[in-house]
Design a protein around this motif. Sequence first.
Motif, PDB file in Angstrom:
ATOM      1  N   SER A  83      40.880  26.428  72.560  1.00 20.61           N
ATOM      2  CA  SER A  83      41.346  25.967  71.253  1.00 20.61           C
ATOM      3  C   SER A  83      42.787  25.491  71.369  1.00 20.61           C
ATOM      4  CB  SER A  83      41.264  27.102  70.227  1.00 20.61           C
ATOM      5  OG  SER A  83      41.884  26.722  69.009  1.00 20.61           O
ATOM      6  N   THR A  84      43.078  24.312  70.808  1.00 16.62           N
ATOM      7  CA  THR A  84      44.449  23.818  70.742  1.00 16.62           C
ATOM      8  C   THR A  84      44.673  23.159  69.384  1.00 16.62           C
ATOM      9  OG1 THR A  84      46.109  22.357  71.763  1.00 16.62           O
ATOM     10  CG2 THR A  84      43.808  21.628  71.888  1.00 16.62           C
ATOM     11  N   LYS A  85      45.698  23.626  68.674  1.00 13.67           N
ATOM     12  CA  LYS A  85      46.001  23.121  67.328  1.00 13.67           C
ATOM     13  C   LYS A  85      47.465  22.718  67.268  1.00 13.67           C
ATOM     14  CE  LYS A  85      42.446  25.925  65.054  1.00 13.67           C
ATOM     15  NZ  LYS A  85      42.161  26.939  64.009  1.00 13.67           N
ATOM     16  N   PHE A  86      47.695  21.523  66.688  1.00 17.23           N
ATOM     17  CA  PHE A  86      49.042  20.964  66.613  1.00 17.23           C
ATOM     18  C   PHE A  86      49.633  21.157  65.229  1.00 17.23           C
ATOM     19  CE2 PHE A  86      51.728  17.283  65.476  1.00 17.23           C
ATOM     20  CZ  PHE A  86      52.754  17.467  66.393  1.00 17.23           C
ATOM     21  N   SER A  87      50.917  21.412  65.193  1.00 18.52           N
ATOM     22  CA  SER A  87      51.676  21.412  63.939  1.00 18.52           C
ATOM     23  C   SER A  87      52.975  20.665  64.183  1.00 18.52           C
ATOM     24  CB  SER A  87      51.959  22.837  63.461  1.00 18.52           C
ATOM     25  OG  SER A  87      52.705  23.565  64.419  1.00 18.52           O
ATOM     26  N   GLY A  88      53.249  19.666  63.371  1.00 19.36           N
ATOM     27  CA  GLY A  88      54.461  18.886  63.561  1.00 19.36           C
ATOM     28  C   GLY A  88      54.376  17.550  62.862  1.00 19.36           C
ATOM     29  N   THR A  89      55.181  16.598  63.298  1.00 16.19           N
ATOM     30  CA  THR A  89      55.286  15.299  62.636  1.00 16.19           C
ATOM     31  C   THR A  89      55.259  14.180  63.668  1.00 16.19           C
ATOM     32  OG1 THR A  89      57.707  15.367  62.736  1.00 16.19           O
ATOM     33  CG2 THR A  89      56.652  16.270  60.751  1.00 16.19           C
ATOM     34  N   GLY A  90      55.067  12.960  63.167  1.00 16.90           N
ATOM     35  CA  GLY A  90      55.100  11.783  64.013  1.00 16.90           C
ATOM     36  C   GLY A  90      55.813  10.647  63.317  1.00 16.90           C
ATOM     37  N   THR A  91      56.505   9.843  64.097  1.00 17.78           N
ATOM     38  CA  THR A  91      57.177   8.654  63.573  1.00 17.78           C
ATOM     39  C   THR A  91      56.892   7.484  64.496  1.00 17.78           C
ATOM     40  OG1 THR A  91      59.205   9.265  64.747  1.00 17.78           O
ATOM     41  CG2 THR A  91      59.036   9.920  62.436  1.00 17.78           C
ATOM     42  N   ASP A  92      56.961   6.260  63.941  1.00 15.04           N
ATOM     43  CA  ASP A  92      56.763   5.094  64.784  1.00 15.04           C
ATOM     44  C   ASP A  92      58.076   4.668  65.418  1.00 15.04           C
ATOM     45  OD1 ASP A  92      58.216   3.681  62.885  1.00 15.04           O
ATOM     46  OD2 ASP A  92      56.503   2.548  62.123  1.00 15.04           O
ATOM     47  N   ASN A 455      54.564  21.606  67.911  1.00 19.24           N
ATOM     48  CA  ASN A 455      54.083  22.649  68.811  1.00 19.24           C
ATOM     49  C   ASN A 455      52.562  22.644  68.864  1.00 19.24           C
ATOM     50  OD1 ASN A 455      56.680  23.991  69.374  1.00 19.24           O
ATOM     51  ND2 ASN A 455      56.612  24.561  67.219  1.00 19.24           N
ATOM     52  N   PHE A 456      52.039  22.959  70.030  1.00 20.13           N
ATOM     53  CA  PHE A 456      50.611  23.211  70.182  1.00 20.13           C
ATOM     54  C   PHE A 456      50.412  24.715  70.363  1.00 20.13           C
ATOM     55  CE2 PHE A 456      50.582  18.729  71.132  1.00 20.13           C
ATOM     56  CZ  PHE A 456      49.348  18.303  70.661  1.00 20.13           C
ATOM     57  N   SER A 457      49.502  25.266  69.570  1.00 15.47           N
ATOM     58  CA  SER A 457      49.118  26.666  69.700  1.00 15.47           C
ATOM     59  C   SER A 457      47.757  26.715  70.378  1.00 15.47           C
ATOM     60  CB  SER A 457      49.061  27.346  68.322  1.00 15.47           C
ATOM     61  OG  SER A 457      50.339  27.353  67.713  1.00 15.47           O
ATOM     62  N   ASP A 458      47.726  27.330  71.545  1.00 19.31           N
ATOM     63  CA  ASP A 458      46.513  27.341  72.364  1.00 19.31           C
ATOM     64  C   ASP A 458      46.014  28.773  72.567  1.00 19.31           C
ATOM     65  OD1 ASP A 458      47.148  24.669  72.639  1.00 19.31           O
ATOM     66  OD2 ASP A 458      47.951  24.889  74.668  1.00 19.31           O
ATOM     67  N   LYS A 459      44.718  28.874  72.806  1.00 21.45           N
ATOM     68  CA  LYS A 459      44.121  30.133  73.237  1.00 21.45           C
ATOM     69  C   LYS A 459      42.795  29.810  73.910  1.00 21.45           C
ATOM     70  CE  LYS A 459      41.927  31.046  68.745  1.00 21.45           C
ATOM     71  NZ  LYS A 459      41.821  32.007  67.617  1.00 21.45           N
ATOM     72  N   GLY A 460      42.305  30.766  74.700  1.00 21.81           N
ATOM     73  CA  GLY A 460      41.063  30.521  75.407  1.00 21.81           C
ATOM     74  C   GLY A 460      40.230  31.768  75.552  1.00 21.81           C
ATOM     75  N   ASN A 461      38.926  31.570  75.649  1.00 23.52           N
ATOM     76  CA  ASN A 461      37.982  32.649  75.913  1.00 23.52           C
ATOM     77  C   ASN A 461      37.017  32.180  76.991  1.00 23.52           C
ATOM     78  OD1 ASN A 461      38.450  34.805  73.678  1.00 23.52           O
ATOM     79  ND2 ASN A 461      38.411  32.851  72.570  1.00 23.52           N
ATOM     80  N   LEU A 462      36.745  33.060  77.952  1.00 23.98           N
ATOM     81  CA  LEU A 462      35.849  32.760  79.046  1.00 23.98           C
ATOM     82  C   LEU A 462      34.740  33.807  79.077  1.00 23.98           C
ATOM     83  CD1 LEU A 462      38.532  32.262  81.856  1.00 23.98           C
ATOM     84  CD2 LEU A 462      37.652  30.532  80.289  1.00 23.98           C
ATOM     85  N   LEU A 463      33.513  33.351  79.182  1.00 27.01           N
ATOM     86  CA  LEU A 463      32.361  34.256  79.304  1.00 27.01           C
ATOM     87  C   LEU A 463      31.486  33.747  80.437  1.00 27.01           C
ATOM     88  CD1 LEU A 463      30.783  36.689  78.213  1.00 27.01           C
ATOM     89  CD2 LEU A 463      29.594  35.097  76.667  1.00 27.01           C
ATOM     90  N   ALA A 464      31.274  34.595  81.455  1.00 27.62           N
ATOM     91  CA  ALA A 464      30.588  34.143  82.655  1.00 27.62           C
ATOM     92  C   ALA A 464      29.418  35.071  82.981  1.00 27.62           C
ATOM     93  CB  ALA A 464      31.556  34.116  83.831  1.00 27.62           C
ATOM     94  N   PHE A 465      28.363  34.470  83.529  1.00 31.57           N
ATOM     95  CA  PHE A 465      27.196  35.208  83.996  1.00 31.57           C
ATOM     96  C   PHE A 465      26.879  34.761  85.417  1.00 31.57           C
ATOM     97  CE2 PHE A 465      26.788  34.822  79.416  1.00 31.57           C
ATOM     98  CZ  PHE A 465      26.460  36.108  79.019  1.00 31.57           C
ATOM     99  N   SER A 466      26.376  35.692  86.234  1.00 28.88           N
ATOM    100  CA  SER A 466      25.941  35.311  87.572  1.00 28.88           C
ATOM    101  C   SER A 466      24.755  36.154  88.002  1.00 28.88           C
ATOM    102  CB  SER A 466      27.086  35.498  88.587  1.00 28.88           C
ATOM    103  OG  SER A 466      27.291  36.861  88.894  1.00 28.88           O
ATOM    104  N   ALA A 467      23.981  35.587  88.899  1.00 29.37           N
ATOM    105  CA  ALA A 467      22.876  36.294  89.527  1.00 29.37           C
ATOM    106  C   ALA A 467      22.906  35.957  91.011  1.00 29.37           C
ATOM    107  CB  ALA A 467      21.533  35.891  88.924  1.00 29.37           C
TER     108      ALA A 467
END
Length: 471
Positions: A83-92, A455-467
């Motif tokens: 997940s990445t979410k931005f908060s801020g402004t932009g100008t040309d 600013n970008f606020s990021d976070k991550g989740n990983l779920l793995a399976f193996s056989a």
Amino acid sequence: MKAARPAAFAALAVAVVAALGTPQTAHASAFQLKENSAKALGRSFAGSATAGGDASVVVNNPAAMTMLTGTVFQADVTAINFSTKFSGTGTDAFGRPLGGGNGGDGGTTIPVPAFFLSTQVNDRTHIGIAFSAPFGFKTNYNPGWVGRYHGLKSDFQSLDATLSASYDLTDNFSIGASVIAQHTKAELTSAINYNGVAAGLIQQAVAGGVLPAAAAPTYLSTINTVVPPGSDGEARIKGDDWGYGWQVGAFWKLTDSDRLALDYHSKISHTLEGNARFTMPSNVSALLGSPMVAPLLAGAGGVPFTNTTGTAPFTTPAFVNLSYWHQAQKYGFGADATWTKWSVFKELRVNYANPAQPASVETFDWENTLFVSVGGEYYVNDKLTLRGGVAVDGTPTSQAHRDPRVPDGTRRWVSVGLGYKPTQKLDLNVGYAHIFVSDAHVNNLSPTGDRLVGNFSDKGNLLAFSAAYHF
């Protein structure tokens, strides 16, 4: 006097193709992926090459295949939720506020598969083959967001086919080597600020002596009327390439309980080749063909933003891994450290077949990174294993060169895992990790002069399976 080639066009060309070699935000530093083992994920990859019983060593350190007996087939899949979410402004380029939202959640959920086969040729020799994904990312921001000129969709993937072999020089020391074929492909889109491009063309025409400075205000006023702010198009690029590399590893049994492994993975060089496709609003097409602008384009070498081909040299970085493990009867614990030479990625040079979009350079100046983890296992009984670990992973990016395609910050891992052996031949594992990411500060200028601050606020989740099945 011949006009200087329009820098705005050249810079945009770089931005569109840059992500061919700039896949962003995976779950090791920058766009590197470590996710090739559910078992190791449960320990935050501590002891990745030394804990034993994991066929992922075919790609992580071939010398460690010495710990595998018989023939082992292992399949892993990791779901990466980012997940990445931005908060801020932009100008040309003229300081006018840019419309549009914050892009929504630019992250996604993608599966990362890996397959391994290792076989023991004799008492001292092993060979193995593997298919894995060492680099990759996928982000997608909402159309019309405030950072649309920096990036919309980014989809990048590297797939490796690895052939490995190991040999036990002594009962306590083994060496290994691999040859690697890597296929890399990318698809990227960005919005084009044609109002900014047209203004940049006028400025370049003045600088090149084609247009008198006194006439520039009239031209700019006309452009703002004919191609007002918000006259956007889109650029889309697809490209791919094969590259080849190698790795060498060593494995020591220090004592009956302690193991140490060292691995070096080479860089892999690519020249990505692809096609660029551009869309253009009708008012922009009319302006480019008008008597006012057409002579300027002719002086600049032709009409930009027409479908063309392009190439972009890019190198995936070399890295070194050091892995340690202590094994006891009821538990095991270890540590890993991986140094990645991201400093190889200093700039991206793009070459186009269209002479109106000349070769361009964008600076990245990434820094080398270090991933460090500690973790362990507890053996409840012969069938059930519990795992846990923590890690810290640095970012190669800096605020000076960070953009929405790389909203990367330092990452901190917390992971848990579970292993279960229903039979002596079948080994099942699950691993989960949550990744806390430091806020990524951005003060970035697009190729058409649009600035994004926030600013970008990021976070991550990983779920793995193996056989894993032992023949």
